[in-house]
Scaffold this motif. Structure first.
Motif, PDB file in Angstrom:
ATOM      1  N   ARG A   1     -15.458 -46.108 -10.769  1.00  0.00           N
ATOM      2  CA  ARG A   1     -15.701 -44.770 -10.225  1.00  0.00           C
ATOM      3  C   ARG A   1     -16.967 -44.157 -10.812  1.00  0.00           C
ATOM      4  O   ARG A   1     -17.731 -43.485 -10.112  1.00  0.00           O
ATOM      5  CB  ARG A   1     -14.497 -43.871 -10.492  1.00  0.00           C
ATOM      6  N   ALA A   2     -17.192 -44.392 -12.099  1.00  0.00           N
ATOM      7  CA  ALA A   2     -18.395 -43.851 -12.743  1.00  0.00           C
ATOM      8  C   ALA A   2     -19.652 -44.530 -12.219  1.00  0.00           C
ATOM      9  O   ALA A   2     -20.699 -43.897 -12.055  1.00  0.00           O
ATOM     10  CB  ALA A   2     -18.292 -44.029 -14.253  1.00  0.00           C
ATOM     11  N   ALA A   3     -19.558 -45.831 -11.943  1.00  0.00           N
ATOM     12  CA  ALA A   3     -20.721 -46.581 -11.469  1.00  0.00           C
ATOM     13  C   ALA A   3     -21.117 -46.193 -10.053  1.00  0.00           C
ATOM     14  O   ALA A   3     -22.301 -46.244  -9.701  1.00  0.00           O
ATOM     15  CB  ALA A   3     -20.421 -48.079 -11.538  1.00  0.00           C
ATOM     16  N   ASP A   4     -20.143 -45.788  -9.245  1.00  0.00           N
ATOM     17  CA  ASP A   4     -20.434 -45.421  -7.860  1.00  0.00           C
ATOM     18  C   ASP A   4     -19.512 -44.277  -7.450  1.00  0.00           C
ATOM     19  O   ASP A   4     -18.464 -44.484  -6.837  1.00  0.00           O
ATOM     20  CB  ASP A   4     -20.224 -46.622  -6.934  1.00  0.00           C
ATOM     21  N   PRO A   5     -19.898 -43.030  -7.790  1.00  0.00           N
ATOM     22  CA  PRO A   5     -19.042 -41.870  -7.509  1.00  0.00           C
ATOM     23  C   PRO A   5     -18.721 -41.683  -6.034  1.00  0.00           C
ATOM     24  O   PRO A   5     -17.718 -41.048  -5.692  1.00  0.00           O
ATOM     25  CB  PRO A   5     -19.868 -40.692  -8.051  1.00  0.00           C
ATOM     26  N   ALA A   6     -19.548 -42.232  -5.152  1.00  0.00           N
ATOM     27  CA  ALA A   6     -19.316 -42.053  -3.716  1.00  0.00           C
ATOM     28  C   ALA A   6     -18.317 -43.063  -3.159  1.00  0.00           C
ATOM     29  O   ALA A   6     -17.793 -42.885  -2.055  1.00  0.00           O
ATOM     30  CB  ALA A   6     -20.640 -42.170  -2.961  1.00  0.00           C
ATOM     31  N   ALA A   7     -18.062 -44.117  -3.911  1.00  0.00           N
ATOM     32  CA  ALA A   7     -17.158 -45.163  -3.426  1.00  0.00           C
ATOM     33  C   ALA A   7     -15.711 -44.701  -3.493  1.00  0.00           C
ATOM     34  O   ALA A   7     -15.331 -43.881  -4.334  1.00  0.00           O
ATOM     35  CB  ALA A   7     -17.344 -46.427  -4.258  1.00  0.00           C
ATOM     36  N   LYS A   8     -14.903 -45.239  -2.601  1.00  0.00           N
ATOM     37  CA  LYS A   8     -13.469 -44.965  -2.626  1.00  0.00           C
ATOM     38  C   LYS A   8     -12.787 -46.022  -3.484  1.00  0.00           C
ATOM     39  O   LYS A   8     -12.570 -47.154  -3.040  1.00  0.00           O
ATOM     40  CB  LYS A   8     -12.892 -44.951  -1.213  1.00  0.00           C
ATOM     41  N   ILE A   9     -12.514 -45.659  -4.711  1.00  0.00           N
ATOM     42  CA  ILE A   9     -11.803 -46.536  -5.647  1.00  0.00           C
ATOM     43  C   ILE A   9     -10.372 -46.015  -5.715  1.00  0.00           C
ATOM     44  O   ILE A   9     -10.127 -44.887  -6.159  1.00  0.00           O
ATOM     45  CB  ILE A   9     -12.443 -46.525  -7.043  1.00  0.00           C
ATOM     46  N   ALA A  10      -9.422 -46.802  -5.268  1.00  0.00           N
ATOM     47  CA  ALA A  10      -8.055 -46.331  -5.081  1.00  0.00           C
ATOM     48  C   ALA A  10      -7.269 -46.261  -6.385  1.00  0.00           C
ATOM     49  O   ALA A  10      -7.587 -46.960  -7.357  1.00  0.00           O
ATOM     50  CB  ALA A  10      -7.330 -47.245  -4.095  1.00  0.00           C
ATOM     51  N   PRO A  11      -6.214 -45.444  -6.417  1.00  0.00           N
ATOM     52  CA  PRO A  11      -5.302 -45.441  -7.567  1.00  0.00           C
ATOM     53  C   PRO A  11      -4.451 -46.707  -7.573  1.00  0.00           C
ATOM     54  O   PRO A  11      -4.380 -47.422  -6.565  1.00  0.00           O
ATOM     55  CB  PRO A  11      -4.437 -44.200  -7.325  1.00  0.00           C
ATOM     56  N   TYR A  12      -3.805 -46.970  -8.702  1.00  0.00           N
ATOM     57  CA  TYR A  12      -2.957 -48.151  -8.806  1.00  0.00           C
ATOM     58  C   TYR A  12      -1.494 -47.734  -8.913  1.00  0.00           C
ATOM     59  O   TYR A  12      -1.170 -46.543  -9.095  1.00  0.00           O
ATOM     60  CB  TYR A  12      -3.355 -48.996 -10.021  1.00  0.00           C
ATOM     61  N   ALA A  13      -0.606 -48.710  -8.782  1.00  0.00           N
ATOM     62  CA  ALA A  13       0.831 -48.449  -8.854  1.00  0.00           C
ATOM     63  C   ALA A  13       1.510 -49.521  -9.694  1.00  0.00           C
ATOM     64  O   ALA A  13       1.029 -50.655  -9.788  1.00  0.00           O
ATOM     65  CB  ALA A  13       1.437 -48.428  -7.453  1.00  0.00           C
ATOM     66  N   VAL A  14       2.626 -49.140 -10.303  1.00  0.00           N
ATOM     67  CA  VAL A  14       3.467 -50.080 -11.049  1.00  0.00           C
ATOM     68  C   VAL A  14       4.851 -50.087 -10.431  1.00  0.00           C
ATOM     69  O   VAL A  14       5.406 -49.030 -10.112  1.00  0.00           O
ATOM     70  CB  VAL A  14       3.556 -49.683 -12.539  1.00  0.00           C
ATOM     71  N   ASN A  15       5.382 -51.272 -10.243  1.00  0.00           N
ATOM     72  CA  ASN A  15       6.726 -51.439  -9.686  1.00  0.00           C
ATOM     73  C   ASN A  15       7.753 -51.551 -10.810  1.00  0.00           C
ATOM     74  O   ASN A  15       7.590 -52.341 -11.734  1.00  0.00           O
ATOM     75  CB  ASN A  15       6.752 -52.692  -8.818  1.00  0.00           C
ATOM     76  N   GLN A  16       8.810 -50.748 -10.715  1.00  0.00           N
ATOM     77  CA  GLN A  16       9.907 -50.810 -11.672  1.00  0.00           C
ATOM     78  C   GLN A  16      11.193 -51.230 -10.948  1.00  0.00           C
ATOM     79  O   GLN A  16      11.559 -50.626  -9.931  1.00  0.00           O
ATOM     80  CB  GLN A  16      10.126 -49.449 -12.344  1.00  0.00           C
ATOM     81  N   ILE A  17      11.852 -52.257 -11.489  1.00  0.00           N
ATOM     82  CA  ILE A  17      13.122 -52.717 -10.931  1.00  0.00           C
ATOM     83  C   ILE A  17      14.248 -51.900 -11.566  1.00  0.00           C
ATOM     84  O   ILE A  17      14.516 -52.012 -12.757  1.00  0.00           O
ATOM     85  CB  ILE A  17      13.345 -54.213 -11.216  1.00  0.00           C
ATOM     86  N   VAL A  18      14.897 -51.068 -10.752  1.00  0.00           N
ATOM     87  CA  VAL A  18      15.980 -50.227 -11.240  1.00  0.00           C
ATOM     88  C   VAL A  18      17.288 -50.995 -11.029  1.00  0.00           C
ATOM     89  O   VAL A  18      17.934 -50.902  -9.993  1.00  0.00           O
ATOM     90  CB  VAL A  18      16.010 -48.871 -10.506  1.00  0.00           C
TER      91      VAL A  18
END
Length: 320
Positions: free
Chosen positions: A68-85
């Motif tokens: 994100r810092a290298a290319d502020p205009a780019a769409k860098i998506a958030p990440y997710a973690v899967n939890q097995i309940v």
């Protein structure tokens, strides 16, 4: 006021959440997916031993921040973690503590209504998606306070349901107007657009990303996907105790007859990682969309292709 789905969509190049895949999803794949503008995810249980989860999250967060810092205009998506309940997941409390400390933006929960997980994630402002295969599962998840649903329909890789996406999306939309991700044989840009047309906010894609260079999958696994078709998928509860879709070739290689599997089911055992892993390491999960897989590109190349297919499909429909 924008909706949660709209806020998340604004951060993405395509309306896609990449499914967390046991063994296959690793930091390399997650970072490549996020950098390409899709939500990348992995199961917390993939980080073994448990102490490795903190390192994985730090690496992913650092990589996303640097991009994100290298290319502020780019769409860098958030990440997710899967939890097995699940009661056999002895790591859940420890892994959730690590996720809370890292303020993981999206947590995807599986198997059981995630009431306590929701409280922890909402405590720092994160959001929770829960995967479901039926209306009743969806209702229970919403009662637990989740923000979004992953509808796992017929043809999805790994643990999957049997309902048509046309049926499940329509029925869930009768009582839920929040974020929905749709899973089930989605492997092309056309299918991503179809998921939106059906009423979902996001496509939930897994199998197609197994056949990428960043995935933690053997060459034999990837080539089986390239060579395979929907007819090569076997739907059975035998390997984990929960119905799932698997590649017939891997079942045969394990010395079993895919047309005559034993009647007894294996017990799900997340407190025994080696036992749980066998179903995914030796018996390969895959969805019915594998017939669209013809190569093993980088994630960036694949997402660029999906974007082109998605745009072409939109233009085709708008020009009709």
């Amino acid at each position: 006021m924008t909706t949660p789905a709209a806020r998340l969509r604004a951060q993405l190049t395509l309306p896609v959440i990449c499914a967390p895949m046991f063994i296959v999803s690793n930091p390399d794949l997650v970072l490549a997916q996020c950098r390409a503008g899709l939500v990348g995810s992995f199961p917390a249980l993939n980080a073994r031993p448990a102490e490795l989860l903190d390192d994985w999250l730090t690496r992913i967060e650092t990589g996303v921040a640097e991009s994100r810092a290298a290319d502020p205009a780019a769409k860098i998506a958030p990440y997710a973690v899967n939890q097995i309940v699940h009661q056999s997941n002895a790591r859940l409390e420890q892994d959730m503590a690590v996720c809370v400390r890292h303020r993981v933006p999206i947590v995807i929960t599986s198997l059981r209504a995630p009431g306590e997980v929701v409280k922890h994630v909402h405590g720092y402002g994160g959001i929770v998606f829960h995967d479901v295969i039926s209306v009743r599962h969806a209702e229970k998840a919403l009662e637990a306070g989740v923000d979004g649903l992953v509808l796992v329909c017929a043809g999805a890789g790994g643990h999957a349901g049997t309902l048509s996406p046309f049926a499940l999306v329509a029925e869930v939309r009768r009582f839920f107007d929040g974020p929905i991700a749709l899973s089930g044989a989605i492997a092309t840009g056309d299918a991503i657009l179809a998921a939106e047309a059906m009423g979902a906010d996001f496509a939930y894609m897994g199998t197609r990303f197994i056949a990428t260079r960043e995935a933690n999958a053997s060459a034999a696994y990837q080539q089986a996907l390239v060579a395979g078709s929907a007819a090569d998928i076997v739907y059975t509860p035998y390997f984990t105790g929960v119905h799932g879709n698997y590649l017939k070739q891997s079942i045969v290689a394990a010395g079993l007859d895919p047309d005559n599997l034993p009647a007894e089911r294996q017990a799900m055992a997340f407190d025994k990682p080696d036992s749980a892993a066998r179903a995914w390491k030796d018996i390969w999960g895959a969805g019915q969309g594998l017939g669209s897989i013809a190569d093993v590109p980088s994630t960036a190349e694949l997402v660029a292709r999906l974007a082109g297919e998605y745009a072409a499909a939109r233009a085709r429909l708008l020009g009709a």
